[in-house]
Scaffold this active site. Structure first.
Site, short mmCIF file in Angstrom:
data_model
loop_
_atom_site.label_atom_id
_atom_site.label_comp_id
_atom_site.label_asym_id
_atom_site.label_seq_id
_atom_site.Cartn_x
_atom_site.Cartn_y
_atom_site.Cartn_z
N GLY A 1 -0.10 -5.37 57.33
CA GLY A 1 -1.16 -6.11 58.18
C GLY A 1 -2.25 -5.06 58.35
O GLY A 1 -2.59 -4.34 57.23
N SER A 2 -3.24 -5.15 59.05
CA SER A 2 -4.43 -4.31 59.18
C SER A 2 -4.24 -3.01 59.49
O SER A 2 -3.15 -2.51 59.97
CB SER A 2 -5.17 -5.08 60.46
OG SER A 2 -4.58 -4.76 61.45
N THR A 3 -5.18 -2.18 59.01
CA THR A 3 -5.01 -0.97 59.19
C THR A 3 -4.87 -0.44 60.51
O THR A 3 -4.25 0.50 60.87
CB THR A 3 -6.33 -0.23 58.29
OG1 THR A 3 -5.91 -0.56 57.03
CG2 THR A 3 -6.36 1.41 58.50
N VAL B 1 -3.67 -1.68 63.45
CA VAL B 1 -2.49 -2.02 63.78
C VAL B 1 -1.31 -1.36 62.99
O VAL B 1 -0.51 -0.47 63.83
CB VAL B 1 -1.74 -3.28 63.78
CG1 VAL B 1 -0.51 -3.53 64.20
CG2 VAL B 1 -2.86 -4.34 64.74
N GLY B 2 -1.24 -1.25 61.87
CA GLY B 2 -0.60 -0.07 60.97
C GLY B 2 -0.57 1.35 61.56
O GLY B 2 0.17 2.11 61.52
N GLU C 1 1.97 -1.42 54.53
CA GLU C 1 0.97 -1.96 53.54
C GLU C 1 -0.13 -2.55 54.21
O GLU C 1 0.08 -3.43 55.05
CB GLU C 1 1.62 -3.10 52.69
CG GLU C 1 2.63 -2.64 51.66
CD GLU C 1 2.23 -1.46 50.42
OE1 GLU C 1 0.62 -1.56 50.47
OE2 GLU C 1 2.73 -0.67 49.88
N CYS D 1 -5.58 -8.84 50.58
CA CYS D 1 -5.76 -7.12 51.01
C CYS D 1 -6.33 -6.61 49.57
O CYS D 1 -6.94 -5.58 49.83
CB CYS D 1 -4.33 -6.80 51.25
SG CYS D 1 -2.95 -7.11 50.27
P1 NAD Z 1 -2.88 -8.08 61.73
O1 NAD Z 1 -2.64 -6.39 61.88
O2 NAD Z 1 -3.95 -8.27 62.88
O3 NAD Z 1 -1.61 -8.76 62.22
C1 NAD Z 1 -0.25 -8.10 61.20
C2 NAD Z 1 0.99 -8.59 61.88
O4 NAD Z 1 0.82 -7.67 63.17
C3 NAD Z 1 0.96 -10.01 62.72
O5 NAD Z 1 2.22 -10.24 62.84
C4 NAD Z 1 0.45 -9.55 64.28
O6 NAD Z 1 1.03 -10.28 65.14
C5 NAD Z 1 1.16 -8.29 64.40
N1 NAD Z 1 0.54 -7.29 65.57
C6 NAD Z 1 -0.71 -7.37 66.02
N2 NAD Z 1 -0.89 -6.38 66.86
C7 NAD Z 1 0.41 -5.93 66.81
C8 NAD Z 1 0.99 -4.75 67.57
N3 NAD Z 1 -0.03 -4.18 68.54
N4 NAD Z 1 1.75 -4.33 67.52
C9 NAD Z 1 2.79 -4.73 66.70
N5 NAD Z 1 2.55 -5.83 65.88
C10 NAD Z 1 1.24 -6.27 65.97
O7 NAD Z 1 -3.10 -8.43 60.21
P2 NAD Z 1 -3.67 -9.91 59.67
O8 NAD Z 1 -4.69 -10.42 60.38
O9 NAD Z 1 -2.34 -10.85 60.08
O10 NAD Z 1 -3.66 -9.73 58.36
C11 NAD Z 1 -4.84 -9.40 57.82
C12 NAD Z 1 -4.71 -7.66 57.13
O11 NAD Z 1 -3.33 -7.55 56.60
C13 NAD Z 1 -5.85 -7.40 56.50
O12 NAD Z 1 -6.33 -6.11 57.17
C14 NAD Z 1 -5.09 -7.38 55.19
O13 NAD Z 1 -5.78 -6.53 54.30
C15 NAD Z 1 -3.80 -6.83 55.53
N6 NAD Z 1 -2.73 -7.14 54.29
C16 NAD Z 1 -2.21 -6.00 53.59
C17 NAD Z 1 -1.34 -6.38 52.67
C18 NAD Z 1 -0.78 -5.22 51.69
O14 NAD Z 1 -0.05 -5.26 51.27
N7 NAD Z 1 -1.40 -4.11 51.84
C19 NAD Z 1 -1.01 -7.79 52.41
C20 NAD Z 1 -1.68 -8.52 53.27
C21 NAD Z 1 -2.34 -8.57 54.09
#
Ligand code: NAD
Length: 498
Positions: free
Chosen positions: A243-245, A247-248, A265, A299
């Site tokens: 997911g996003s940097t 949250v990660g 990731e 991503c």
């Molecule tokens: P996001 O980080 O908003 O959400 C990802 C997941 O995290 C969702 O399930 C969301 O509900 C959960 N989440 C949100 N806040 C949280 C918290 N505080 N604690 C725990 N979980 C939480 O990202 P998104 O909008 O769903 O996806 C887009 C992002 O993901 C972009 O930044 C994209 O680059 C990245 N991404 C990376 C890869 C990779 O393999 N590197 C692949 C796809 C997407």
């Protein structure tokens, strides 16, 4: 309902979807649901169970109970489940493709591309069940044998994004599961069906024992509770987050405090370098694909296209001409390239980044307009380092084209980012391309291809703000989802000093 659809009536009579815990479909114990909307039409797709703490605890407990028996099954028995899931998926592929189109605005072609990766990944996971997980090491001590063995970690908490909901949710847990772990998956609130509950049904039908995979869905507000539970529970041995940097990073810091491994990731700010000797038409096609597939919500999307000065103008003219042909199109149309943006939050973010860049001096060559739920395909030039479009992940159909005076300047611009996921080089001089690739700070560099590329057996990974917490592919998955022990045997008694 999404703000942009508030004036339209939504379809009523949508069904409800339950949590999948310990092999059973159950309602959220608090009785709550959240709404899953079609981002293209605003229609309600389903009322989805909104898990609370008790549900997440129950899912973790089920995964914990199921893990020892799952791990001790013969590898062939574990592999059979993945092969069966692959066969069932092939039969149901149209349902999954339709769900991705309806739930996440995936264009038809993108959804088909994503679906095509699934059987490959499932067979890859099956193969992992018999992968080498140990070694024999020499010893300095006569009569001693050193061995390393790897065991599954236990329960893995997986959190996945909405943009490649099916493939990325699967990736987040199938390799862990193949290695003998069990899992609790929390899909994105924007893709609870195609990224979670449909996958649970697939595995249930493939004969996965109860508790090995559990899927808990929550609205956006519930996501931190799930993350905190995964980090805080002693029964969760590790996390897998895509997911996003932002949250990660939060989860990564919490995991560090809990001494817990996390496979990360995250986002990207991916460059394509077009060298002077490139085939310009090919470079335009690769740049267009990398920048605009899934309307740039990948991503690996190419946000920055760095072009050798002598061919810059010609390249730009051709890219702009090509881009103008692609107007926003409903995602179920087979011709769809520029489909809808997933939600209002993201649509407004893209628009504000482009508007801000224009105010700061950037030139918009095409696009630059919101046609909710779409954003038009946009090419920017005259972009400078202080603009957000240069430094931040855009995650929309917007790309920046900049000239480079020479290779060193191109390289410096490519590396001018905290991210490091994917990069591409377009050149007819393959040796030069390969040497340059080794100097780009990215986990993946593709020569004469787009930044958007994945093969399940290859080490997909990023550096810096793109993750750097592990690699996919068999070797990376074994590292991430097993614990290594050094076990030595002293076969002949040796002399002790006292
Ligand atoms: P996001 O980080 O908003 O959400 C990802 C997941 O995290 C969702 O399930 C969301 O509900 C959960 N989440 C949100 N806040 C949280 C918290 N505080 N604690 C725990 N979980 C939480 O990202 P998104 O909008 O769903 O996806 C887009 C992002 O993901 C972009 O930044 C994209 O680059 C990245 N991404 C990376 C890869 C990779 O393999 N590197 C692949 C796809 C997407």
């Amino acid at each position: 309902m999404l703000d942009r659809f508030k004036s339209k009536p939504s379809k009523s009579g949508a069904g409800t979807r339950d949590l999948f815990i310990n092999g059973a479909w159950i309602k959220a114990s608090g009785g709550k649901t959240f709404d899953d909307f079609n981002p293209t039409t605003g229609a309600l797709i389903a009322h989805v169970a909104d898990a609370n703490q008790a549900d997440v605890d129950a899912a973790i407990a089920a995964a914990k109970t199921a893990q020892p028996a799952w791990a001790t099954l013969p590898p062939a028995a574990r592999a059979a489940v993945f092969h069966k899931a692959a066969a069932l998926f092939t039969e149901r592929m149209t349902d999954f493709v339709d769900a991705m189109i309806t739930e996440t605005g995936s264009g038809f072609g993108k959804a088909m591309f994503e679906a095509s990766l699934v059987p490959v990944a499932l067979h890859e996971a099956a193969g992992l069940t018999t992968h080498n997980i140990g070694a024999i090491l020499p010893s300095q001590v006569p009569g001693k044998v050193n061995r390393t063995v790897r065991s599954p970690r236990g329960v893995i908490g997986a959190i996945s994004p909405w943009n490649f909901p099916l493939y990325l949710s699967l990736r987040s847990f199938i390799y862990a599961m193949a290695l003998g772990n069990t899992a609790v998956l929390k899909p994105s609130e924007d893709s609870p069906l195609s990224g979670g509950l449909m996958i649970a049904q697939l595995f249930a039908d493939a004969g996965l024992p109860a508790g090995v995979l559990n899927v808990v869905t929550t609205g956006r507000d519930g996501a931190p509770m799930v993350g905190d539970s995964f980090v805080g529970s002693r029964d969760v041995a590790g996390l897998s987050f895509t997911g996003s940097t932002k949250v990660g990073q939060m989860l990564s810091m919490a995991c560090a405090q809990a001494f817990k491994p996390i496979m990360l990731e995250l986002g990207g700010k991916n460059p394509i370098i077009v060298l002077e000797d490139a085939d310009i038409d090919r470079a335009v096609d690769l740049a267009f694909f990398g920048a605009f597939l899934h309307q740039g919500q990948i991503c690996m999307s190419a946000d920055r296209i760095i072009v050798a000065q002598p061919i810059y103008q010609n390249f730009l003219d051709k890219l702009v001409a090509k881009t103008k042909n692609f107007v926003p199109t409903a995602p179920h149309e087979q011709t769809c390239v520029i489909g809808p943006i997933i939600n209002d939050r993201q649509l407004q973010r893209i628009a504000s980044m482009v508007d801000e860049a224009q105010t700061q001096g950037a030139t918009i060559h095409c696009g630059g307009t919101t046609q909710a739920p779409y954003y038009t395909a946009t090419i920017l030039t005259d972009v400078s380092r202080d603009m957000r479009v240069w430094s931040d992940e855009i995650f929309g159909p917007v790309t920046c084209v900049v000239p480079a005076q020479n290779i060193e300047e191109a390289l410096a611009m490519a590396n001018d980012t905290e991210y490091g996921l994917s990069a591409a080089i377009v050149t007819t001089d393959l040796a030069q391309g390969e040497m340059l690739a080794e100097r780009i700070n990215a986990g993946m560099v593709h020569i004469n291809d787009s930044t958007v590329h994945d093969e399940p057996h290859c080490p997909f990974s990023g550096m810096g703000a793109s993750g750097g917490g592990g690699k996919w592919g068999p070797a990376g998955a074994i590292e991430a989802f097993t614990t290594q022990r050094w076990i030595s045997t002293q076969r002949i008694a040796h002399q002790l000093p006292f």
